[in-house]
Design a protein around this motif. Structure first.
Motif, PDB file in Angstrom:
ATOM      1  N   TRP A 152       7.936  36.853  19.726  1.00 31.27           N
ATOM      2  CA  TRP A 152       8.444  37.321  21.023  1.00 31.27           C
ATOM      3  C   TRP A 152       9.249  36.221  21.711  1.00 31.27           C
ATOM      4  CZ3 TRP A 152       5.814  41.429  24.443  1.00 31.27           C
ATOM      5  CH2 TRP A 152       5.358  42.489  23.658  1.00 31.27           C
ATOM      6  N   GLN A 153       8.781  34.994  21.615  1.00 35.50           N
ATOM      7  CA  GLN A 153       9.500  33.889  22.260  1.00 35.50           C
ATOM      8  C   GLN A 153      10.863  33.677  21.616  1.00 35.50           C
ATOM      9  OE1 GLN A 153       5.396  31.546  23.588  1.00 35.50           O
ATOM     10  NE2 GLN A 153       6.627  30.748  21.907  1.00 35.50           N
ATOM     11  N   ASP A 154      10.949  33.846  20.297  1.00 32.69           N
ATOM     12  CA  ASP A 154      12.241  33.742  19.613  1.00 32.69           C
ATOM     13  C   ASP A 154      13.169  34.883  20.011  1.00 32.69           C
ATOM     14  OD1 ASP A 154      11.593  31.435  18.287  1.00 32.69           O
ATOM     15  OD2 ASP A 154      11.000  32.419  16.421  1.00 32.69           O
ATOM     16  N   ILE A 155      12.622  36.104  20.026  1.00 31.93           N
ATOM     17  CA  ILE A 155      13.442  37.281  20.313  1.00 31.93           C
ATOM     18  C   ILE A 155      13.946  37.270  21.755  1.00 31.93           C
ATOM     19  CG2 ILE A 155      13.402  39.795  20.568  1.00 31.93           C
ATOM     20  CD1 ILE A 155      13.521  38.954  17.688  1.00 31.93           C
ATOM     21  N   PHE A 156      13.042  36.973  22.697  1.00 34.27           N
ATOM     22  CA  PHE A 156      13.425  36.984  24.112  1.00 34.27           C
ATOM     23  C   PHE A 156      14.082  35.677  24.549  1.00 34.27           C
ATOM     24  CE2 PHE A 156      10.165  40.360  24.232  1.00 34.27           C
ATOM     25  CZ  PHE A 156      10.868  41.340  24.931  1.00 34.27           C
ATOM     26  N   GLY A 157      13.888  34.608  23.766  1.00 33.47           N
ATOM     27  CA  GLY A 157      14.491  33.327  24.106  1.00 33.47           C
ATOM     28  C   GLY A 157      13.843  32.644  25.289  1.00 33.47           C
ATOM     29  N   ILE A 158      12.522  32.854  25.465  1.00 31.84           N
ATOM     30  CA  ILE A 158      11.817  32.237  26.584  1.00 31.84           C
ATOM     31  C   ILE A 158      10.543  31.556  26.080  1.00 31.84           C
ATOM     32  CG2 ILE A 158      12.695  33.894  28.272  1.00 31.84           C
ATOM     33  CD1 ILE A 158      10.052  35.321  28.175  1.00 31.84           C
ATOM     34  N   ASP A 159      10.047  30.621  26.867  1.00 29.17           N
ATOM     35  CA  ASP A 159       8.830  29.894  26.537  1.00 29.17           C
ATOM     36  C   ASP A 159       7.595  30.626  27.070  1.00 29.17           C
ATOM     37  OD1 ASP A 159       9.624  27.641  25.065  1.00 29.17           O
ATOM     38  OD2 ASP A 159      10.332  26.655  26.887  1.00 29.17           O
ATOM     39  N   ASN A 160       6.479  30.383  26.404  1.00 27.58           N
ATOM     40  CA  ASN A 160       5.169  30.786  26.919  1.00 27.58           C
ATOM     41  C   ASN A 160       5.052  32.276  27.237  1.00 27.58           C
ATOM     42  OD1 ASN A 160       4.286  28.080  26.809  1.00 27.58           O
ATOM     43  ND2 ASN A 160       5.191  27.678  28.822  1.00 27.58           N
ATOM     44  N   VAL A 161       5.269  33.112  26.239  1.00 26.17           N
ATOM     45  CA  VAL A 161       5.001  34.541  26.400  1.00 26.17           C
ATOM     46  C   VAL A 161       3.502  34.750  26.275  1.00 26.17           C
ATOM     47  CG1 VAL A 161       5.326  36.848  25.438  1.00 26.17           C
ATOM     48  CG2 VAL A 161       7.251  35.249  25.538  1.00 26.17           C
ATOM     49  N   GLY A 162       2.890  35.352  27.279  1.00 23.17           N
ATOM     50  CA  GLY A 162       1.449  35.578  27.276  1.00 23.17           C
ATOM     51  C   GLY A 162       1.072  36.869  26.581  1.00 23.17           C
ATOM     52  N   ILE A 163      -0.187  36.987  26.227  1.00 22.41           N
ATOM     53  CA  ILE A 163      -0.626  38.154  25.458  1.00 22.41           C
ATOM     54  C   ILE A 163      -0.689  39.428  26.300  1.00 22.41           C
ATOM     55  CG2 ILE A 163      -1.923  36.721  23.846  1.00 22.41           C
ATOM     56  CD1 ILE A 163      -4.497  37.608  25.268  1.00 22.41           C
ATOM     57  N   HIS A 164      -0.634  39.297  27.618  1.00 24.51           N
ATOM     58  CA  HIS A 164      -0.649  40.482  28.483  1.00 24.51           C
ATOM     59  C   HIS A 164       0.712  40.719  29.155  1.00 24.51           C
ATOM     60  CE1 HIS A 164      -4.864  40.745  27.739  1.00 24.51           C
ATOM     61  NE2 HIS A 164      -5.173  39.660  28.417  1.00 24.51           N
ATOM     62  N   ASP A 165       1.727  39.964  28.762  1.00 28.16           N
ATOM     63  CA  ASP A 165       3.068  40.156  29.318  1.00 28.16           C
ATOM     64  C   ASP A 165       3.658  41.455  28.787  1.00 28.16           C
ATOM     65  OD1 ASP A 165       2.681  37.769  30.543  1.00 28.16           O
ATOM     66  OD2 ASP A 165       4.078  36.627  29.297  1.00 28.16           O
ATOM     67  N   ASP A 166       4.212  42.253  29.678  1.00 33.23           N
ATOM     68  CA  ASP A 166       4.723  43.564  29.311  1.00 33.23           C
ATOM     69  C   ASP A 166       6.101  43.463  28.664  1.00 33.23           C
ATOM     70  OD1 ASP A 166       6.413  46.166  30.257  1.00 33.23           O
ATOM     71  OD2 ASP A 166       4.309  46.683  29.945  1.00 33.23           O
ATOM     72  N   PHE A 167       6.278  44.198  27.560  1.00 34.26           N
ATOM     73  CA  PHE A 167       7.532  44.213  26.808  1.00 34.26           C
ATOM     74  C   PHE A 167       8.730  44.536  27.690  1.00 34.26           C
ATOM     75  CE2 PHE A 167      10.561  46.832  24.301  1.00 34.26           C
ATOM     76  CZ  PHE A 167      10.986  45.889  23.379  1.00 34.26           C
ATOM     77  N   TYR A 168       8.588  45.557  28.536  1.00 28.48           N
ATOM     78  CA  TYR A 168       9.695  45.975  29.396  1.00 28.48           C
ATOM     79  C   TYR A 168       9.936  44.970  30.520  1.00 28.48           C
ATOM     80  CZ  TYR A 168       9.605  50.487  27.067  1.00 28.48           C
ATOM     81  OH  TYR A 168       9.652  51.478  26.125  1.00 28.48           O
ATOM     82  N   GLU A 169       8.865  44.406  31.058  1.00 32.67           N
ATOM     83  CA  GLU A 169       9.015  43.463  32.156  1.00 32.67           C
ATOM     84  C   GLU A 169       9.712  42.183  31.690  1.00 32.67           C
ATOM     85  OE1 GLU A 169       6.298  41.684  35.835  1.00 32.67           O
ATOM     86  OE2 GLU A 169       5.362  42.844  34.228  1.00 32.67           O
ATOM     87  N   LEU A 170       9.577  41.867  30.418  1.00 32.02           N
ATOM     88  CA  LEU A 170      10.263  40.711  29.853  1.00 32.02           C
ATOM     89  C   LEU A 170      11.740  40.996  29.591  1.00 32.02           C
ATOM     90  CD1 LEU A 170       7.576  39.521  27.272  1.00 32.02           C
ATOM     91  CD2 LEU A 170       8.375  38.207  29.253  1.00 32.02           C
ATOM     92  N   GLY A 171      12.129  42.267  29.724  1.00 30.33           N
ATOM     93  CA  GLY A 171      13.519  42.651  29.473  1.00 30.33           C
ATOM     94  C   GLY A 171      13.706  43.413  28.176  1.00 30.33           C
ATOM     95  N   GLY A 172      12.607  43.922  27.618  1.00 35.96           N
ATOM     96  CA  GLY A 172      12.678  44.624  26.347  1.00 35.96           C
ATOM     97  C   GLY A 172      13.384  45.967  26.437  1.00 35.96           C
ATOM     98  N   HIS A 173      13.992  46.362  25.327  1.00 32.41           N
ATOM     99  CA  HIS A 173      14.659  47.664  25.214  1.00 32.41           C
ATOM    100  C   HIS A 173      14.673  48.047  23.741  1.00 32.41           C
ATOM    101  CE1 HIS A 173      18.063  45.210  23.925  1.00 32.41           C
ATOM    102  NE2 HIS A 173      17.993  44.570  25.074  1.00 32.41           N
ATOM    103  N   SER A 174      15.288  49.172  23.403  1.00 35.77           N
ATOM    104  CA  SER A 174      15.209  49.699  22.044  1.00 35.77           C
ATOM    105  C   SER A 174      15.822  48.752  21.019  1.00 35.77           C
ATOM    106  CB  SER A 174      15.898  51.068  21.968  1.00 35.77           C
ATOM    107  OG  SER A 174      17.228  50.987  22.448  1.00 35.77           O
ATOM    108  N   LEU A 175      16.871  48.033  21.389  1.00 31.36           N
ATOM    109  CA  LEU A 175      17.498  47.096  20.468  1.00 31.36           C
ATOM    110  C   LEU A 175      16.539  45.970  20.105  1.00 31.36           C
ATOM    111  CD1 LEU A 175      19.962  46.051  18.940  1.00 31.36           C
ATOM    112  CD2 LEU A 175      20.762  44.996  21.050  1.00 31.36           C
ATOM    113  N   LEU A 176      15.882  45.401  21.118  1.00 30.00           N
ATOM    114  CA  LEU A 176      14.922  44.326  20.859  1.00 30.00           C
ATOM    115  C   LEU A 176      13.697  44.848  20.112  1.00 30.00           C
ATOM    116  CD1 LEU A 176      15.000  42.199  24.144  1.00 30.00           C
ATOM    117  CD2 LEU A 176      16.124  41.765  21.966  1.00 30.00           C
ATOM    118  N   ALA A 177      13.308  46.082  20.394  1.00 27.25           N
ATOM    119  CA  ALA A 177      12.177  46.674  19.673  1.00 27.25           C
ATOM    120  C   ALA A 177      12.485  46.772  18.185  1.00 27.25           C
ATOM    121  CB  ALA A 177      11.846  48.049  20.241  1.00 27.25           C
ATOM    122  N   ALA A 178      13.722  47.101  17.847  1.00 23.90           N
ATOM    123  CA  ALA A 178      14.116  47.169  16.435  1.00 23.90           C
ATOM    124  C   ALA A 178      14.052  45.792  15.793  1.00 23.90           C
ATOM    125  CB  ALA A 178      15.526  47.747  16.315  1.00 23.90           C
TER     126      ALA A 178
END
Length: 234
Positions: A152-178
Motif C-alpha cells: 500500500w505504501q508503494d502504491i499510494f506513495g506515502i509512509d506509515n499506512v496503518g492497518i485500519h486506514d481506509d482505502f478510499y480515504e487514502l485516495g484509492g479508486h478502481s485503477l489503484l485497486a487493479a
C-alpha cells in the motif's frame, strides 16, 4: 474501462467513469437498493468504438474491434451481472491483470497535493507523509499485514499506512485497486477479485481474507513456511 486503465487523452472521460464507480459503492453502503457499476471493454458492431474512428488511430481501432465484446456476449454478461450482488464488475475480453501490467509496468505513485516527500532508501521511490485520517495510525502486527502495508505504501506513495486506514480515504479508486490486485497476486500467489478491495477497505480486513485463501490453497500446516517466505521478500 476508462476508469480502470486511465487511457491517455481521456482524463475527463475517465474521471466521469470513476465517479460512477464511486457512486455505485456509495449507494450500496447506504441503501438496500442494489447498484452496480459495469466497466465495459469495447463493443463490436455497436457503440462508441464503432461510431468514432479518428484518422490517426484507424489501425489501432481495427485491432481493438477484432477482439471486442460481441453484442450477444455483452447481453449475456449484463444478465449474469444483474444476478449477482457485486457493486462493480469489469467486463473485458483480454486478461485484465496482463493488460494492466502491460500498460503500467512501473510502480509507485507521486503525491497529489504537491508536497515534498522523502526518497525511500531501498525502493528509490519518493514517499510522502501520512495524510490526516479519521483514525489513529495502528502499525501492522504480523507478516501478512506488514507485507500489505509495504504494498500500500508503494502504491499510494506515502509512509506509515496503518492497518485500519481506509482505502478510499487514502485516495484509492478502481485503477489503484487493479494495481493492488496484481501486487497481492504476485506477493502471495493467490487470486483476489477486484471487488475484494472495494468490500475489504483496510489492511486488517484484507489480511484476514488472504490468510483464509492461503489456508484453503496450502493447508494450515504449511502456512508458517509461506509466511516465512513472505517475511524474507519484505
Amino acid at each position: 474501462i476508462a476508469s480502470v486503465f486511465g487511457f491517455a487523452g481521456q482524463f475527463d472521460y475517465g474521471a466521469a467513469n470513476d465517479f460512477l464507480d464511486a457512486f455505485a459503492n456509495y449507494q450500496n453502503s447506504r441503501s438496500n437498493t442494489h447498484t452496480v457499476a459495469i466497466n465495459w471493454d469495447s463493443w463490436a458492431d455497436v457503440g462508441m468504438s464503432v461510431s468514432t474512428d479518428p484518422a490517426d488511430m484507424t489501425d489501432e481501432r481495427k485491432r481493438d474491434l477484432e477482439v471486442a465484446i460481441k453484442p450477444a456476449e455483452g447481453v449475456d454478461a449484463l444478465c449474469r451481472t444483474l444476478n449477482t450482488n457485486l457493486g462493480q464488475v469489469v467486463v473485458v475480453t483480454r486478461d485484465l491483470h496482463k493488460q494492466f501490467e502491460f500498460l503500467f509496468p512501473t510502480e509507485g505513485q507521486g503525491s497529489e497535493n504537491g508536497e515534498a516527500g522523502t526518497e525511500d532508501s531501498q525502493s528509490g521511490q519518493t514517499k510522502y507523509s501520512r495524510p490526516v485520517m479519521s483514525n489513529e495510525y495502528v502499525a501492522p502486527s504480523d507478516d501478512v499485514q506488514q507485507s500489505l502495508a509495504d504494498i500500500w505504501q508503494d502504491i499510494f506513495g506515502i509512509d506509515n499506512v496503518g492497518i485500519h486506514d481506509d482505502f478510499y480515504e487514502l485516495g484509492g479508486h478502481s485503477l489503484l485497486a487493479a494495481r493492488l490486485t496484481a501486487r497481492v497476486r504476485e506477493r502471495f500467489n493467490i487470486d483476489l477479485a477486484l471487488q475484494t478491495f472495494f468490500e475489504k477497505q483496510t489492511i486488517s480486513e484484507l489480511s484476514d481474507i488472504i490468510l483464509e485463501k492461503l489456508v484453503e490453497q496450502e493447508g494450515s500446516e504449511t502456512i508458517s513456511g509461506i509466511l516465512s517466505e513472505i517475511e524474507q521478500q519484505s
